[in-house]
Design a protein around this motif. Structure first.
Motif, PDB file in Angstrom:
ATOM      1  N   UNK A  28      41.810  40.430   5.226  1.00 39.79           N
ATOM      2  CA  UNK A  28      41.874  38.974   5.340  1.00 39.79           C
ATOM      3  C   UNK A  28      40.444  38.424   5.334  1.00 39.79           C
ATOM      4  N   UNK A  29      40.297  37.168   5.695  1.00 37.74           N
ATOM      5  CA  UNK A  29      38.985  36.522   5.677  1.00 37.74           C
ATOM      6  C   UNK A  29      38.043  37.061   6.749  1.00 37.74           C
ATOM      7  N   UNK A  30      38.556  37.884   7.668  1.00 36.81           N
ATOM      8  CA  UNK A  30      37.732  38.473   8.712  1.00 36.81           C
ATOM      9  C   UNK A  30      37.531  39.968   8.497  1.00 36.81           C
ATOM     10  N   UNK A  39      48.120  37.021   4.586  1.00 39.65           N
ATOM     11  CA  UNK A  39      47.103  37.781   3.873  1.00 39.65           C
ATOM     12  C   UNK A  39      47.639  39.053   3.217  1.00 39.65           C
ATOM     13  N   UNK A  40      48.928  39.296   3.244  1.00 38.19           N
ATOM     14  CA  UNK A  40      49.480  40.540   2.692  1.00 38.19           C
ATOM     15  C   UNK A  40      49.745  40.450   1.179  1.00 38.19           C
ATOM     16  N   UNK A  41      48.746  39.948   0.460  1.00 44.29           N
ATOM     17  CA  UNK A  41      48.860  39.782  -0.996  1.00 44.29           C
ATOM     18  C   UNK A  41      49.019  41.109  -1.717  1.00 44.29           C
ATOM     19  N   UNK A 143      47.275  34.978  -6.449  1.00 46.51           N
ATOM     20  CA  UNK A 143      48.502  35.375  -5.765  1.00 46.51           C
ATOM     21  C   UNK A 143      49.143  34.144  -5.128  1.00 46.51           C
ATOM     22  N   UNK A 144      48.335  33.259  -4.573  1.00 52.99           N
ATOM     23  CA  UNK A 144      48.857  32.031  -3.972  1.00 52.99           C
ATOM     24  C   UNK A 144      49.629  31.177  -4.959  1.00 52.99           C
ATOM     25  N   UNK A 145      49.279  31.254  -6.236  1.00 51.09           N
ATOM     26  CA  UNK A 145      50.000  30.504  -7.278  1.00 51.09           C
ATOM     27  C   UNK A 145      51.347  31.133  -7.609  1.00 51.09           C
ATOM     28  N   UNK A 146      51.477  32.433  -7.343  1.00 58.34           N
ATOM     29  CA  UNK A 146      52.704  33.159  -7.687  1.00 58.34           C
ATOM     30  C   UNK A 146      53.659  33.329  -6.519  1.00 58.34           C
ATOM     31  N   UNK A 147      53.126  33.502  -5.332  1.00 56.64           N
ATOM     32  CA  UNK A 147      53.899  33.816  -4.127  1.00 56.64           C
ATOM     33  C   UNK A 147      54.417  32.506  -3.541  1.00 56.64           C
ATOM     34  N   UNK A 148      55.539  32.063  -4.056  1.00 51.21           N
ATOM     35  CA  UNK A 148      56.051  30.732  -3.731  1.00 51.21           C
ATOM     36  C   UNK A 148      56.550  30.591  -2.298  1.00 51.21           C
ATOM     37  N   UNK A 153      49.280  30.144   6.741  1.00 50.20           N
ATOM     38  CA  UNK A 153      48.131  30.694   7.464  1.00 50.20           C
ATOM     39  C   UNK A 153      48.406  30.633   8.961  1.00 50.20           C
ATOM     40  N   UNK A 154      47.960  31.610   9.716  1.00 46.26           N
ATOM     41  CA  UNK A 154      48.149  31.557  11.164  1.00 46.26           C
ATOM     42  C   UNK A 154      47.480  30.307  11.737  1.00 46.26           C
ATOM     43  N   UNK A 155      48.119  29.711  12.726  1.00 46.79           N
ATOM     44  CA  UNK A 155      47.572  28.486  13.329  1.00 46.79           C
ATOM     45  C   UNK A 155      47.567  28.564  14.850  1.00 46.79           C
ATOM     46  N   UNK A 156      47.616  29.786  15.384  1.00 50.57           N
ATOM     47  CA  UNK A 156      47.600  29.944  16.830  1.00 50.57           C
ATOM     48  C   UNK A 156      46.229  29.557  17.368  1.00 50.57           C
TER      49      UNK A 156
END
Length: 165
Positions: A28-30, A39-41, A143-148, A153-156
């Motif tokens: 992921x970004x971290x 993030x499981x693309x 992937x974001x364009x395909x994974x409808x 994103x987590x927002x905790x």
């Protein structure tokens, strides 16, 4: 949608964006190995559910690089997908960067979601590809364009652990 269909749709997007190879890591970004569902693309595109691995898709091939913890699992989960398993750490198995260097033509373009790559990984690719004039598109979350139905994103809320932890 099957893995093969996802790969073909990704290739269509790659062609539209002028991308010759697309890299999908597990992080992921971290740079975490254990990531939230958003993030499981790599898992979504390949069907491989192990925590570590990288998928690389070119316009005519695809591969998954993973380590020895996951060889058996990856073979089973990739069966019939058209994605070749590269067993990292085995003799004669190139890294995905070396593999890309060998199969990409001069002036090719490599795309990836830059949020999921460390600066050192990008610098290693720049060094490895030196002399081939390979460019990067680091702002492409294809992937974001395909994974409808991608999870959000987590927002905790963030919290601070006590120093004793």
């Amino acid at each position: 949608m099957t893995v093969k269909q996802k790969i073909e749709k990704l290739r269509e997007l790659m062609r539209q964006h002028g991308i010759d190879a697309y890299i999908i890591p597990s992080s992921d970004a971290h740079q975490s190995e254990y990531v939230s569902d958003y993030w499981k693309s790599r898992e979504w595109i390949s069907g491989f559910t192990g925590s570590a691995g990288t998928v690389v898709v070119t316009l005519d091939s695809a591969g998954l690089w993973t380590d020895g913890r996951y060889y058996i699992q990856a073979e089973k989960q990739l069966a019939g997908s058209g994605i070749e398993l590269f067993k990292m750490g085995q003799p004669g198995v190139p890294s995905y960067i070396k593999w890309l260097k060998e199969c990409l033509k001069d002036k090719a373009c490599v795309g990836f979601d830059g949020r999921t790559f460390s600066v050192s990984t990008v610098r290693n690719m720049e060094k490895a590809f030196k002399g081939k004039a390979i460019t990067f598109k680091m702002d492409c979350d294809l992937i974001g364009s395909l994974w409808l139905d991608r999870p959000p994103l987590p927002a905790e809320p963030v919290f601070i652990h006590d120093v004793k932890f």
